[in-house]
Design a protein around this motif. Structure first.
Motif, mmCIF file in Angstrom:
data_model
loop_
_atom_site.group_PDB
_atom_site.id
_atom_site.type_symbol
_atom_site.label_atom_id
_atom_site.label_comp_id
_atom_site.label_asym_id
_atom_site.label_seq_id
_atom_site.Cartn_x
_atom_site.Cartn_y
_atom_site.Cartn_z
ATOM 1 N N ILE A 17 0.535 -1.549 -0.372
ATOM 2 C CA ILE A 17 -0.216 0.098 -0.557
ATOM 3 C C ILE A 17 1.042 1.622 -0.138
ATOM 4 C CG2 ILE A 17 -1.517 1.627 1.889
ATOM 5 C CD1 ILE A 17 -2.751 -1.183 2.491
ATOM 6 N N SER A 18 2.106 0.817 0.401
ATOM 7 C CA SER A 18 2.465 2.231 0.976
ATOM 8 C C SER A 18 3.413 2.183 0.082
ATOM 9 C CB SER A 18 3.467 2.427 2.149
ATOM 10 O OG SER A 18 4.369 1.133 2.072
ATOM 11 N N GLN A 19 4.107 1.816 -1.485
ATOM 12 C CA GLN A 19 4.983 1.523 -2.116
ATOM 13 C C GLN A 19 4.507 2.315 -3.334
ATOM 14 O OE1 GLN A 19 7.585 -0.026 -1.645
ATOM 15 N NE2 GLN A 19 7.331 -0.357 0.380
ATOM 16 N N PRO A 20 5.455 3.206 -3.909
ATOM 17 C CA PRO A 20 5.174 3.759 -5.203
ATOM 18 C C PRO A 20 4.801 2.485 -6.665
ATOM 19 C CG PRO A 20 7.856 3.750 -4.624
ATOM 20 C CD PRO A 20 7.195 2.462 -3.626
ATOM 21 N N THR A 21 4.570 2.751 -7.826
ATOM 22 C CA THR A 21 4.163 2.311 -8.534
ATOM 23 C C THR A 21 4.636 1.781 -8.953
ATOM 24 O OG1 THR A 21 1.545 3.990 -8.738
ATOM 25 C CG2 THR A 21 2.201 1.976 -10.618
ATOM 26 N N ASN A 22 5.941 1.764 -9.539
ATOM 27 C CA ASN A 22 6.466 0.935 -9.687
ATOM 28 C C ASN A 22 7.349 -0.251 -9.397
ATOM 29 O OD1 ASN A 22 8.180 2.767 -8.108
ATOM 30 N ND2 ASN A 22 9.943 2.351 -9.234
ATOM 31 N N VAL A 23 6.722 0.050 -7.853
ATOM 32 C CA VAL A 23 7.367 -1.486 -7.189
ATOM 33 C C VAL A 23 6.144 -2.478 -7.076
ATOM 34 C CG1 VAL A 23 7.937 -1.867 -4.522
ATOM 35 C CG2 VAL A 23 8.812 -0.007 -5.480
ATOM 36 N N LEU A 24 5.461 -1.441 -7.325
ATOM 37 C CA LEU A 24 3.569 -2.533 -7.031
ATOM 38 C C LEU A 24 3.405 -3.438 -8.662
ATOM 39 C CD1 LEU A 24 0.860 -3.737 -6.229
ATOM 40 C CD2 LEU A 24 0.141 -1.191 -7.205
ATOM 41 N N GLN A 25 3.928 -2.073 -9.362
ATOM 42 C CA GLN A 25 4.848 -3.409 -11.407
ATOM 43 C C GLN A 25 5.257 -4.428 -10.444
ATOM 44 O OE1 GLN A 25 5.083 0.012 -13.186
ATOM 45 N NE2 GLN A 25 2.689 0.615 -14.318
ATOM 46 N N ASP A 26 6.131 -4.292 -10.171
ATOM 47 C CA ASP A 26 7.751 -5.515 -9.815
ATOM 48 C C ASP A 26 6.022 -6.778 -8.871
ATOM 49 O OD1 ASP A 26 9.205 -3.804 -11.532
ATOM 50 O OD2 ASP A 26 10.695 -2.963 -9.522
ATOM 51 N N SER A 92 -4.245 2.817 -2.899
ATOM 52 C CA SER A 92 -5.199 3.815 -3.542
ATOM 53 C C SER A 92 -5.521 4.374 -4.940
ATOM 54 C CB SER A 92 -3.772 4.820 -3.845
ATOM 55 O OG SER A 92 -3.053 4.405 -4.675
ATOM 56 N N GLU A 93 -6.024 5.329 -5.136
ATOM 57 C CA GLU A 93 -6.751 5.316 -7.232
ATOM 58 C C GLU A 93 -5.685 4.714 -7.819
ATOM 59 O OE1 GLU A 93 -9.734 5.513 -8.479
ATOM 60 O OE2 GLU A 93 -10.993 5.756 -7.214
ATOM 61 N N GLU A 94 -4.107 5.631 -7.395
ATOM 62 C CA GLU A 94 -3.345 4.796 -8.495
ATOM 63 C C GLU A 94 -2.616 3.677 -8.253
ATOM 64 O OE1 GLU A 94 0.591 6.834 -10.105
ATOM 65 O OE2 GLU A 94 0.413 7.183 -7.658
ATOM 66 N N HIS A 95 -2.877 3.194 -7.302
ATOM 67 C CA HIS A 95 -2.647 1.656 -7.469
ATOM 68 C C HIS A 95 -3.665 0.553 -7.975
ATOM 69 C CE1 HIS A 95 0.799 2.628 -3.486
ATOM 70 N NE2 HIS A 95 1.068 2.336 -5.143
ATOM 71 N N GLN A 96 -5.059 1.470 -7.443
ATOM 72 C CA GLN A 96 -5.923 0.341 -7.910
ATOM 73 C C GLN A 96 -6.050 0.345 -9.413
ATOM 74 O OE1 GLN A 96 -8.902 2.663 -10.357
ATOM 75 N NE2 GLN A 96 -9.092 0.535 -10.574
ATOM 76 N N GLU A 97 -5.484 1.369 -9.902
ATOM 77 C CA GLU A 97 -5.682 1.198 -11.973
ATOM 78 C C GLU A 97 -4.482 0.402 -12.247
ATOM 79 O OE1 GLU A 97 -5.175 5.461 -13.307
ATOM 80 O OE2 GLU A 97 -7.406 6.200 -11.929
ATOM 81 N N THR A 98 -3.418 0.213 -11.412
ATOM 82 C CA THR A 98 -2.153 -0.688 -11.688
ATOM 83 C C THR A 98 -2.723 -2.664 -11.807
ATOM 84 O OG1 THR A 98 -0.311 0.987 -11.253
ATOM 85 C CG2 THR A 98 0.470 -1.108 -11.383
ATOM 86 N N LEU A 99 -3.118 -2.415 -10.332
ATOM 87 C CA LEU A 99 -4.106 -4.082 -9.887
ATOM 88 C C LEU A 99 -5.115 -4.044 -11.074
ATOM 89 C CD1 LEU A 99 -3.876 -3.737 -6.058
ATOM 90 C CD2 LEU A 99 -2.270 -5.071 -7.515
#
Length: 204
Positions: A17-26, A92-99
């Motif tokens: 949850i607290s990680q940047p989007t690029n880390v979530l993508q990884d 977040s909404e940004e994370h949600q879009e990535t997932l």
């Protein structure tokens, strides 16, 4: 519908949850790799060094994400339901879009993995066996044989009592039977290993 995850799975995912989007993508890529080939400790070690956490925390986060994706596919969540589920987890909404983008793009592959895991294989029902030896005239050549009639059951429908039974006749000598027993015992021990149990828990 909203997906309800167990508390331990929520805790594992909380790292992301607290990680940047690029880390979530990884982590999404690590989760897909987990589904395809199982855990990859070397990658977890590398990620742990980058995020300054223990490798076990990385592994738990990957398995938590795997569980989210698997359960979403198992319950056939729509994109909207998946969107709402992810938001309730604190992303977040940004994370949600990535997932959501990852879920939409890899949904079919995850379905394929699930179909392989849930394929109903024949299972043990009964076993009859007997010893056989040659005639007295050939006693100097005698090698005892064990003949077995193995009965396997397979479900043929959704009802638990809808099954078919298949009988397989096997014949072997005592030496080979001992070897077969050893191999089966090794497989049983492997199924009880920590690695196997982790994989099984990911799909519950």
């Amino acid at each position: 519908m909203l997906l309800s995850l167990k508390d331990d799975h929520k805790q594992h995912i909380s790292l992301l949850i607290s990680q940047p989007t690029n880390v979530l993508q990884d982590f999404c890529r690590l989760a897909l790799d987990y589904l395809r080939k199982g855990p990859t400790p070397k990658l977890y070690q590398t990620a742990a060094q980058k995020l300054d956490v223990q490798p076990e925390i990385i592994r738990n986060a990957v398995e938590g994400l795997v569980n989210l994706l698997v359960e979403s596919c198992r319950h056939q969540l729509s994109d909207i339901d998946f969107h709402d589920t992810v938001l309730t987890l604190g992303f977040s909404e940004e994370h949600q879009e990535t997932l959501e983008s990852f879920y939409r793009g890899k949904k079919q592959e995850i379905y394929d993995v699930l179909s392989q895991l849930t394929l109903d294989q024949p299972h043990y029902h009964d076993l009859e066996w007997r010893f056989e030896v040659a005639s007295r005239a050939l006693q100097h050549q005698v090698t005892p044989l064990i003949t077995m009639n193995l009965a396997l059951e397979t479900k043929t429908g959704l009802a638990s009592d809808s099954t078919t039974t298949k009988n397989i006749v096997l014949q072997t000598d005592p030496t080979n039977l001992v070897h077969i027993t050893q191999v089966l015992e090794e497989a049983l021990q492997e199924s009880r290993s920590q690695h196997s149990r982790r994989i099984q828990r990911s799909f519950k």
